[in-house]
Design an enzyme around this catalytic site. Structure first.
Site, PDB file in Angstrom:
ATOM      1  N   ARG A  46      41.247  51.713  23.906  1.00 33.38           N
ATOM      2  CA  ARG A  46      40.672  52.652  24.876  1.00 33.38           C
ATOM      3  C   ARG A  46      41.413  53.975  24.775  1.00 33.38           C
ATOM      4  NH1 ARG A  46      44.975  53.873  26.803  1.00 33.38           N
ATOM      5  NH2 ARG A  46      43.839  55.098  28.315  1.00 33.38           N
ATOM      6  N   GLY A  47      40.876  54.974  25.525  1.00 30.48           N
ATOM      7  CA  GLY A  47      41.404  56.328  25.370  1.00 30.48           C
ATOM      8  C   GLY A  47      40.491  57.056  24.391  1.00 30.48           C
ATOM      9  N   ALA A  48      40.085  58.286  24.774  1.00 29.37           N
ATOM     10  CA  ALA A  48      39.028  58.967  24.010  1.00 29.37           C
ATOM     11  C   ALA A  48      39.316  59.115  22.504  1.00 29.37           C
ATOM     12  CB  ALA A  48      38.747  60.319  24.663  1.00 29.37           C
ATOM     13  N   ARG A  89      30.655  52.845  24.480  1.00 33.97           N
ATOM     14  CA  ARG A  89      31.041  53.425  25.783  1.00 33.97           C
ATOM     15  C   ARG A  89      30.407  54.814  25.880  1.00 33.97           C
ATOM     16  NH1 ARG A  89      37.150  53.011  27.611  1.00 33.97           N
ATOM     17  NH2 ARG A  89      36.194  53.308  29.655  1.00 33.97           N
ATOM     18  N   GLN A 196      45.744  51.495  33.973  1.00 34.43           N
ATOM     19  CA  GLN A 196      46.265  52.032  32.694  1.00 34.43           C
ATOM     20  C   GLN A 196      47.619  52.712  32.899  1.00 34.43           C
ATOM     21  OE1 GLN A 196      43.124  52.396  33.763  1.00 34.43           O
ATOM     22  NE2 GLN A 196      41.655  52.546  32.103  1.00 34.43           N
ATOM     23  N   ASP A 237      38.090  63.005  28.632  1.00 29.58           N
ATOM     24  CA  ASP A 237      37.137  62.207  27.861  1.00 29.58           C
ATOM     25  C   ASP A 237      35.961  63.030  27.361  1.00 29.58           C
ATOM     26  OD1 ASP A 237      38.587  60.180  29.742  1.00 29.58           O
ATOM     27  OD2 ASP A 237      37.839  59.099  27.996  1.00 29.58           O
ATOM     28  N   ASN A 247      37.417  62.909  33.179  1.00 22.62           N
ATOM     29  CA  ASN A 247      38.608  62.115  32.846  1.00 22.62           C
ATOM     30  C   ASN A 247      38.638  60.919  33.794  1.00 22.62           C
ATOM     31  OD1 ASN A 247      41.042  61.709  31.284  1.00 22.62           O
ATOM     32  ND2 ASN A 247      42.180  62.178  33.146  1.00 22.62           N
ATOM     33  N   LYS A 248      39.614  60.084  33.633  1.00 24.81           N
ATOM     34  CA  LYS A 248      39.719  58.850  34.422  1.00 24.81           C
ATOM     35  C   LYS A 248      39.513  59.100  35.908  1.00 24.81           C
ATOM     36  CE  LYS A 248      40.065  55.562  33.213  1.00 24.81           C
ATOM     37  NZ  LYS A 248      38.774  54.811  33.063  1.00 24.81           N
TER      38      LYS A 248
HETATM   39  O1  MRU Z   1      38.826  54.086  30.415  1.00 25.28           O
HETATM   40  P1  MRU Z   1      39.890  54.600  29.481  1.00 25.28           P
HETATM   41  O2  MRU Z   1      41.193  53.916  29.629  1.00 25.28           O
HETATM   42  O3  MRU Z   1      39.403  54.669  28.065  1.00 25.28           O
HETATM   43  O4  MRU Z   1      40.097  56.106  29.972  1.00 25.28           O
HETATM   44  C1  MRU Z   1      41.035  56.908  29.331  1.00 25.28           C
HETATM   45  C2  MRU Z   1      41.207  58.241  29.953  1.00 25.28           C
HETATM   46  O5  MRU Z   1      40.553  58.582  30.921  1.00 25.28           O
HETATM   47  C3  MRU Z   1      42.170  59.166  29.295  1.00 25.28           C
HETATM   48  O6  MRU Z   1      42.750  60.028  30.227  1.00 25.28           O
HETATM   49  C4  MRU Z   1      41.424  60.005  28.243  1.00 25.28           C
HETATM   50  O7  MRU Z   1      40.675  59.195  27.401  1.00 25.28           O
HETATM   51  C5  MRU Z   1      42.337  60.823  27.443  1.00 25.28           C
HETATM   52  S1  MRU Z   1      43.291  59.829  26.375  1.00 25.28           S
HETATM   53  C6  MRU Z   1      44.211  60.781  25.358  1.00 25.28           C
END
Ligand code: MRU
Length: 345
Positions: A46-48, A89, A196, A237, A247-248
């Site tokens: 996970r993470g963009a 996703r 996270q 994201d 973002n999250k």
């Molecule tokens: O749902 P996730 O854990 O994939 O969400 C991740 C985030 O929101 C991060 O802040 C974002 O992807 C940036 S990661 C460098």
């Protein structure tokens, strides 16, 4: 030792299983594109930026699977696989961006035999992965310029080596500030509901020896109001042309409080997180995840199962709340639309 969230070797994609950290550090092997699609959807990775790179390697695995087919069939099957991977996703644009880049290679080389296309795809995926690490290191250097000596930094979710191919975005800036002796301190939001922050950011911060405190998300406004935070650093994201940033979930709330108390609020993200096709955050699709993420904690039921649950995984921070966007090409400030357009390759 450097964290390797993603590694592609001998036609196998190896991913640290981020569902299990920090209690168990286990590697999951993906040998087919369907396994990669599942790994992204189920948040093994996970993470963009990390899901962008994983998606690109997923395309390589699809090409490997179909390359024995006659060319037309190969191209048809590959196109269907790409669609499936890109849909794993919906919010982080890096995934669609990476698959589109891979499709660019396919389209530019349609006259080659499947094996030739497969080889070029493998090179492109490697390039995407390597460029992500380079972008993170460049963002870390740019970002470090706005980190005051002795700053206390608040961060949300996980934006570290785990969320990228290496080093991290917002957490990359934090690492760089620590590495260069700035004597920073970090508050990490636990980041409900998937934690996270508690599971992944705390793990990375402890490994790096960065002085840090983990807080429930709801503590952040009090810290900001009480003057305990000098800077907020978050990832992204998807960023729209006007600077609105998905973002999250919980990021928007932080941005509102930071603005109210004039605390600088920076987004740290590579150019691959900018969606040049959308004007504002209103056009960003926000992923909604399973109700179980809210009714259960660590597998234990904590709410009646009959209750309705609303569980958006992301929110949109309006550009007015953002002090600047730290990219690998420099720091973007208002007017965002004008300055973001300058980044378009
Ligand atoms: O749902 P996730 O854990 O994939 O969400 C991740 C985030 O929101 C991060 O802040 C974002 O992807 C940036 S990661 C460098």
């Amino acid at each position: 030792m450097e964290i390797k969230s993603i590694e592609f070797k001998d036609e196998v994609l190896r991913l640290i299983d981020q569902r299990k950290l920090p209690l168990v550090c286990e590697v999951v092997e993906c040998k087919t594109y369907r396994e990669v699609e599942f790994a992204i959807r189920d948040m093994i990775v996970r993470g963009a930026p990390a899901i962008g790179a994983a998606g690109a390697f997923g395309v390589v695995l699809a090409a490997k699977e179909f390359k024995h087919l006659p060319k037309e069939e190969f191209l048809t099957e590959l196109a269907a696989a790409n669609k499936c991977i890109a849909a794993a996703r919906p919010t982080a644009v890096n995934l669609m961006w990476a698959v589109a880049k891979m499709e660019g290679v396919i389209n530019a080389n349609r006259d080659l035999e499947p094996d030739g296309i497969y080889r070029l795809l493998a090179q492109e995926a490697d390039r995407i992965a390597m460029e992500d690490i380079a972008a993170n290191k460049a963002m870390a250097r740019w970002g470090n310029e706005i980190v005051p000596h002795g700053a206390t930094i608040l961060t949300h979710c996980n934006t570290g080596a785990l969320a990228t191919v290496g080093y991290g975005t917002a957490l990359g800036v934090i690492r760089e500030a620590h590495r260069t002796g700035k004597r920073i301190k970090v508050y990490a939001d636990e980041t409900r509901p998937r934690l996270q922050g508690a599971r992944l950011t705390a793990w990375e911060l402890v490994r790096e020896g960065i002085p840090s405190t983990l807080i429930p998300d709801s503590v952040a406004p009090t810290l900001i109001r009480d003057g305990k935070i000098d800077l907020v650093l978050v990832g992204a994201d998807r960023i729209a042309l006007n600077g609105d940033t998905a973002n999250k979930i919980g990021t928007y709330m932080l941005s509102e409080i930071a603005r109210r108390f004039a605390v600088p609020f920076y987004v740290v993200a590579p150019v691959s997180t900018i969606d040049f096709a959308i004007e504002s955050g209103a056009q960003i699709v926000i992923e909604e995840r399973d109700k179980k993420e809210v009714t259960h904690v660590g597998g234990e039921q904590v709410a009646p199962l009959e209750i309705e649950v609303y569980n958006p995984a992301f929110d949109v921070t309006p550009h007015e709340n953002i002090t600047g966007i730290i990219t690998e090409k420099g720091i973007i400030r208002a007017p965002f639309r004008e300055n973001i357009l300058k980044l378009k390759e």
